[in-house]
Motif scaffolding. Structure first.
Motif, short mmCIF file in Angstrom:
data_model
loop_
_atom_site.label_atom_id
_atom_site.label_comp_id
_atom_site.label_asym_id
_atom_site.label_seq_id
_atom_site.Cartn_x
_atom_site.Cartn_y
_atom_site.Cartn_z
N CYS A 4 55.71 27.36 22.47
CA CYS A 4 56.23 26.93 23.78
C CYS A 4 57.69 27.32 23.98
CB CYS A 4 56.06 25.42 23.94
SG CYS A 4 54.34 24.90 24.13
N GLY A 5 58.29 27.97 22.99
CA GLY A 5 59.65 28.47 23.15
C GLY A 5 60.73 27.45 22.89
N CYS A 6 60.43 26.40 22.14
CA CYS A 6 61.41 25.34 21.89
C CYS A 6 62.36 25.67 20.74
CB CYS A 6 60.70 24.01 21.63
SG CYS A 6 59.75 23.42 23.04
N MET A 7 62.21 26.82 20.16
CA MET A 7 63.17 27.33 19.17
C MET A 7 63.22 28.85 19.33
SD MET A 7 60.97 26.83 15.64
CE MET A 7 60.64 25.09 15.95
N PRO A 8 64.33 29.48 18.96
CA PRO A 8 64.41 30.93 19.12
C PRO A 8 63.27 31.64 18.39
CG PRO A 8 66.58 30.02 18.62
CD PRO A 8 65.59 28.90 18.42
N ASP A 9 62.64 32.59 19.05
CA ASP A 9 61.47 33.25 18.48
C ASP A 9 61.75 33.88 17.13
OD1 ASP A 9 60.06 32.52 20.73
OD2 ASP A 9 60.29 34.46 21.73
N HIS A 10 62.95 34.45 16.97
CA HIS A 10 63.23 35.17 15.73
C HIS A 10 63.38 34.23 14.53
CE1 HIS A 10 67.34 34.20 17.18
NE2 HIS A 10 67.65 34.17 15.90
N TYR A 11 63.57 32.93 14.77
CA TYR A 11 63.64 31.99 13.66
C TYR A 11 62.29 31.87 12.96
CZ TYR A 11 68.37 30.20 14.37
OH TYR A 11 69.73 30.08 14.45
N VAL A 12 61.23 32.01 13.71
CA VAL A 12 59.88 31.92 13.15
C VAL A 12 59.29 33.30 12.94
CG1 VAL A 12 57.54 31.02 13.53
CG2 VAL A 12 59.52 29.69 14.27
N GLY A 13 59.54 34.19 13.89
CA GLY A 13 58.97 35.54 13.86
C GLY A 13 57.95 35.71 14.96
N GLU A 14 58.17 36.68 15.83
CA GLU A 14 57.29 36.86 16.99
C GLU A 14 55.84 37.11 16.59
OE1 GLU A 14 60.19 38.23 16.54
OE2 GLU A 14 61.45 38.03 18.34
N GLU A 15 55.63 37.87 15.52
CA GLU A 15 54.26 38.15 15.09
C GLU A 15 53.55 36.88 14.63
OE1 GLU A 15 56.88 39.87 14.12
OE2 GLU A 15 56.55 42.00 14.54
N TYR A 16 54.28 35.98 13.94
CA TYR A 16 53.68 34.73 13.49
C TYR A 16 53.33 33.83 14.68
CZ TYR A 16 55.13 35.97 8.76
OH TYR A 16 55.29 36.60 7.56
N ILE A 17 54.18 33.86 15.71
CA ILE A 17 53.90 33.05 16.90
C ILE A 17 52.63 33.54 17.58
CG2 ILE A 17 54.76 32.40 19.19
CD1 ILE A 17 57.60 32.59 18.05
N VAL A 18 52.49 34.86 17.72
CA VAL A 18 51.27 35.42 18.31
C VAL A 18 50.07 35.12 17.44
CG1 VAL A 18 50.10 37.55 19.02
CG2 VAL A 18 52.53 37.25 19.52
N ASP A 19 50.25 35.18 16.13
CA ASP A 19 49.15 34.88 15.21
C ASP A 19 48.65 33.46 15.41
OD1 ASP A 19 47.34 35.47 13.18
OD2 ASP A 19 48.69 34.77 11.60
N TYR A 20 49.59 32.51 15.59
CA TYR A 20 49.18 31.13 15.83
C TYR A 20 48.49 30.99 17.18
CZ TYR A 20 49.11 26.08 16.01
OH TYR A 20 48.68 24.77 16.09
N MET A 21 48.97 31.71 18.17
CA MET A 21 48.32 31.68 19.49
C MET A 21 46.87 32.13 19.38
SD MET A 21 48.89 34.07 22.83
CE MET A 21 47.55 35.13 22.22
N LEU A 22 46.63 33.23 18.65
CA LEU A 22 45.25 33.71 18.46
C LEU A 22 44.41 32.65 17.74
CD1 LEU A 22 45.61 37.45 17.35
CD2 LEU A 22 44.73 36.58 19.53
N TYR A 23 44.96 32.10 16.68
CA TYR A 23 44.25 31.07 15.92
C TYR A 23 43.87 29.90 16.81
CZ TYR A 23 43.92 26.76 13.20
OH TYR A 23 43.54 25.52 12.72
N TRP A 24 44.86 29.40 17.59
CA TRP A 24 44.61 28.21 18.41
C TRP A 24 43.61 28.50 19.52
CZ3 TRP A 24 44.85 26.45 23.36
CH2 TRP A 24 44.79 25.07 23.54
N MET A 25 43.79 29.62 20.22
CA MET A 25 42.90 29.94 21.34
C MET A 25 41.47 30.19 20.86
SD MET A 25 45.28 32.22 23.94
CE MET A 25 44.06 32.13 25.26
#
Length: 323
Positions: free
Chosen positions: A224-245
């Motif tokens: 949801c963007g509540c922390m800077p993307d690079h702190y987690v990693g953009e690829e990991y964020i997309v990976d979680y999105m795929l997992y959740w959806m």
């Protein structure tokens, strides 16, 4: 669409893991300073407005706010309702009530239209909440001071600026806004947002809890963007999105990104998005010392994340598991 892809998704992941859980910890120094300053200024505050993302109504609500909230009347404003699936709104309100939160309202992330009803409802809630409790040394003061709290990047500053434009003659922004978490870095000066009754709002920096209780809360905040993307990693964020959806069998991303079927592997997915959008970068091979062209996975990840956050992949309730 879910049944159509059942033969593909039955083998998808049932759990989500990260190589390093420390990726989802973020509590910069300006947040700690913000907490201390907020606590110090409470004596001049009549009501606390906590703004949170409607897509994660429980994940990320900062327990540090509990002591602050208990001292003053409290309104919980769920922003970005236009990006949220609110079919279970009654369950959200019921759970909040059981936790002692009675004053709740929902608002939109984009407040470009003139919504006087939203403003009227908010100020009505504020007035009733304040009048229900003693104001002590502020009882004779004919104005209300409100403090806006919340995690980063959920629209606190936009919310403040909108109320100011709607109910006063001031049309310039009184608080900095941006699409990146952590734009507001200090507790601001109070800003008039209404004349009758006189109401002033003070913005504050987004404040996250120093640690997250589990990986899912952290990744929902990141998605949801509540922390800077690079702190987690953009690829990991997309990976979680795929997992959740995929887990929720919400496959709007398949059509939007022109895939043949759902996918559970983030790198082939990002390669597909990069090639579709002609996102290619030129790098020098460490082996041949020649320049080669490869998909720009980072740029593709940013496209996917923006598509999710803007609602192009559907409306979501990421806290379904907590209801």
């Amino acid at each position: 669409m879910a049944s159509r892809f059942s033969n593909v998704t039955h083998s998808f992941r049932k759990t989500f893991t990260l190589p390093d859980m420390d990726m989802v910890k973020w509590f910069p120094g300006h947040m700690q300073k913000g907490v201390l300053k907020v606590q110090h200024m409470l004596k001049n505050i009549d009501c606390v407005i906590e703004v949170h993302d409607a897509r994660i109504p429980f994940s990320g609500r900062n327990p540090r706010f509990n002591d602050i909230i208990s001292l003053r009347p409290h309104i919980l404003v769920y922003n970005k309702m236009d990006l949220c699936n609110l079919k279970k709104k009654h369950l959200i309100l019921s759970k909040l009530k059981s936790e002692g939160v009675d004053n709740v309202m929902f608002t939109q992330s984009t407040v470009s239209t003139k919504n006087t009803a939203m403003s009227r409802d908010l100020f009505s809630l504020v007035t009733k909440a304040i009048e229900a409790r003693s104001r002590y040394h502020r009882a004779e003061i004919n104005e209300f001071n409100l403090l806006v709290l919340g995690v980063p990047n959920i629209g606190k500053s936009t919310f403040l600026n909108y109320l100011r434009r709607l109910n006063t003659t001031h049309h310039k922004k009184a608080a900095s806004v941006g699409a990146i978490a952590g734009v507001t870095r200090s507790v601001g000066n109070k800003v008039r947002v209404n004349f009758d009754p006189p109401i002033f709002l003070t913005d504050s920096p987004g404040i996250l809890t120093p640690t997250v209780p589990n990986i899912h809360v952290g990744m929902k905040l990141a998605l949801c963007g509540c922390m800077p993307d690079h702190y987690v990693g953009e690829e990991y964020i997309v990976d979680y999105m795929l997992y959740w959806m995929n887990k929720q069998q919400q496959f709007d991303y398949v059509k939007y990104f022109e895939l043949k079927e759902p996918i559970d592997d983030v790198m082939p997915f990002l390669k597909h998005v990069a090639l579709k959008n002609k996102m290619i970068k030129k790098i020098k091979s460490t082996e041949t010392r020649q320049y080669v062209h490869i998909p720009d996975f980072s740029a593709a990840a940013n496209i996917v994340i923006k598509s999710f956050r803007s609602g192009k992949l559907g409306k979501f309730m990421l806290d379904d598991d907590l209801l």
